[in-house]
Design an enzyme around this catalytic site. Structure first.
Site, PDB file in Angstrom:
ATOM      1  N   THR A  15       0.822  -1.209   0.000  1.00  0.00           N
ATOM      2  CA  THR A  15       0.000   0.000   0.000  1.00  0.00           C
ATOM      3  C   THR A  15       0.857   1.261   0.000  1.00  0.00           C
ATOM      4  O   THR A  15       0.689   2.150  -0.841  1.00  0.00           O
ATOM      5  CB  THR A  15      -0.928   0.003   1.230  1.00  0.00           C
ATOM      6  N   GLY A 189     -11.841  -0.353   6.763  1.00  0.00           N
ATOM      7  CA  GLY A 189     -10.416  -0.510   6.476  1.00  0.00           C
ATOM      8  C   GLY A 189      -9.498   0.145   7.479  1.00  0.00           C
ATOM      9  O   GLY A 189      -8.278   0.188   7.279  1.00  0.00           O
ATOM     10  N   GLU A 192      -7.341  -3.981  11.056  1.00  0.00           N
ATOM     11  CA  GLU A 192      -6.956  -5.224  10.381  1.00  0.00           C
ATOM     12  C   GLU A 192      -7.943  -6.335  10.733  1.00  0.00           C
ATOM     13  O   GLU A 192      -8.706  -6.246  11.705  1.00  0.00           O
ATOM     14  CB  GLU A 192      -5.544  -5.637  10.818  1.00  0.00           C
ATOM     15  N   LYS A 207       5.509   2.871  18.652  1.00  0.00           N
ATOM     16  CA  LYS A 207       5.714   4.272  18.295  1.00  0.00           C
ATOM     17  C   LYS A 207       6.248   5.085  19.470  1.00  0.00           C
ATOM     18  O   LYS A 207       7.050   6.010  19.282  1.00  0.00           O
ATOM     19  CB  LYS A 207       4.403   4.852  17.775  1.00  0.00           C
TER      20      LYS A 207
END
Length: 440
Positions: A15, A189, A192, A207
């Site tokens: 993607t 979307g 997941e 993160k």
């Protein structure tokens, strides 16, 4: 003067990789003007060659073997967009060993191998750029590394996972259950098929390792980031927090520096509904950074998606292209510039049991006399004072939800009190404890 043609090797055309190919193609003239050099997508590795061709990758530069890109001596920088830890780690380290600069969006890889990768880059004299690893298109890495470099960072509060923020927004605004909001997020979307890494707080923890390692010029081990997810939250908790106490519930990645230690934790938090982060809704991210000189700063935008993430990847490519073409100074992510002798500092991480904050406590109690008094006594015995208390309507099974907001207390004392409260015959087991933060 350095090179005027920068040859780029790309690993992975999923993607984000597709977005990078599009951006380098559709904005080529503008990007080359900003870089001051020609940007040539010279080699691309993708096992699914059909997908790569459909994404617009020229057949003559395509290979299904990443090492054909990494070991090509004409490549100046390698963009790693494969994701995951292995084989991505092997590819990144091999690229560094081969003297190539690296751009990556791989937060899991950086969180697990921060020291190894960045020390290898320092020793080899190449750069590792990773703007896209946190916050999608938000330029938070550049801000921490350079824009706020004059400051000692005091704290970071981040909504850094769009999936969980979308779920909590729908629970808050529409009264959906966690399961209902998750199903909607998957349909759109945002989540997941297997959402565990997101809803458990694991993605946000990855993160936070990157943000806190940068902010404090330290090595922050992933296994020392205290992590809780959002699975236990109910829509009623979001209603109670807002209507009874004036707070909004968010999943926050929190980093604080104080008294020679740092706090690094990910968990649901009550923050004041007047705080800037309270208005970050849906799949958006928001990162609130406090520096000692600049004060509070806020960074907001889409935290994921093809084009926001590709935007961040290509911005890193531009920084590196200028560095290669004009020999301008880059950076390898942490520590004193040019220091290749020493690894990042190992600052002590404050255990979760030692933190101090206010707490939201929701208890499932039997509707009988003396329960409140017993709960209040246990809290008092552990040094926890009640700031506000509300009893709600009976639920099924003759149970009464009781919500309590405490004053500041030590985590260990609060947890010990909760364990003792849950041992009371009149108190059920479906209880919830959430920390409260002012976000400063």
């Amino acid at each position: 003067m350095g090179k005027k043609v920068i040859r780029i090797g790309l690993l992975g055309v999923g993607t984000v990789g597709t977005g990078v190919v599009r951006l380098l193609t559709e904005h080529r003239e503008e990007l080359e003007r900003k870089a001051g050099a020609k940007l040539e997508l010279a080699r691309v590795a993708e096992k699914d060659t059909k997908r790569a061709l459909e994404a617009g990758v020229p057949k003559e530069v395509l290979t299904d073997d990443a090492y054909n890109v990494i070991r090509d001596g004409s490549i100046d920088l390698v963009v790693e967009l494969i994701g995951g830890i292995n084989p991505a780690k092997l590819f990144v380290l091999e690229a560094i060993k081969s003297g190539k600069h690296v751009v990556t969006a791989n937060k899991a890889l950086l969180a697990h191998a921060w020291d190894e990768i960045l020390m290898a880059a320092r020793q080899r004299g190449v750069e590792v750029y990773f703007e896209a690893s946190v916050g999608g298109g938000i330029p938070i890495i550049q801000s921490l590394s350079e824009g706020l470099a004059a400051n000692r960072i005091q704290s970071i509060f981040g909504i850094v996972n769009g999936t969980t923020n979308y779920i909590l927004t729908r629970m808050d605004k529409d009264g959906k259950t966690f399961a209902e909001a998750l199903k909607e997020a998957q349909k759109l979307g945002y989540a997941e098929a297997n959402p565990t890494l997101d809803v458990s707080g694991g993605d946000a923890a990855h993160k936070l390792v990157i943000l806190s390692s940068l902010a404090f010029e330290a090595s922050v081990p992933l296994d020392q980031v205290y992590t809780e997810g959002i699975e236990a939250l109910t829509p009623q908790d979001l209603v109670y927090a807002r209507e009874e106490f004036g707070y909004v519930i968010k999943l926050l990645a929190i980093a604080k520096a104080a008294e020679g230690q740092i706090e690094v934790r990910v968990h649901p938090v009550l923050i004041p509904e007047t705080h800037l982060l309270a208005d970050v809704e849906g799949a958006y991210n928001g990162i609130y950074v406090v520096g000692d000189w600049v004060g509070a700063t806020m960074y907001y935008g889409l935290g994921a998606g093809q084009m926001p993430t590709a935007s961040a990847v290509v911005s890193d490519i531009l920084y590196l292209a200028r560095s290669i073409a004009y020999d301008v100074a880059g950076r390898a992510g942490w520590g004193p510039f040019g220091d290749i002798e020493h690894a990042p500092a190992k600052l002590p991480i404050r255990p979760i049991a030692d933190i101090t904050c206010r707490y939201y406590l929701r208890l499932d109690c039997a509707d009988q006399p003396g329960v409140f008094a017993a709960i209040a006594k246990i809290l008092g015995d552990h040094g926890v004072s009640i700031a506000a208390l509300a009893q709600k309507e009976r639920s099924k099974g003759n149970k009464v939800p009781v919500v309590i907001l405490t004053y500041e207390a030590k985590e260990k004392d609060m947890q010990d009190a909760l364990h003792q409260i849950e041992a009371l015959p009149a108190v059920g087991k479906r209880n919830l404890l959430i920390r409260v933060e002012r976000g400063e």
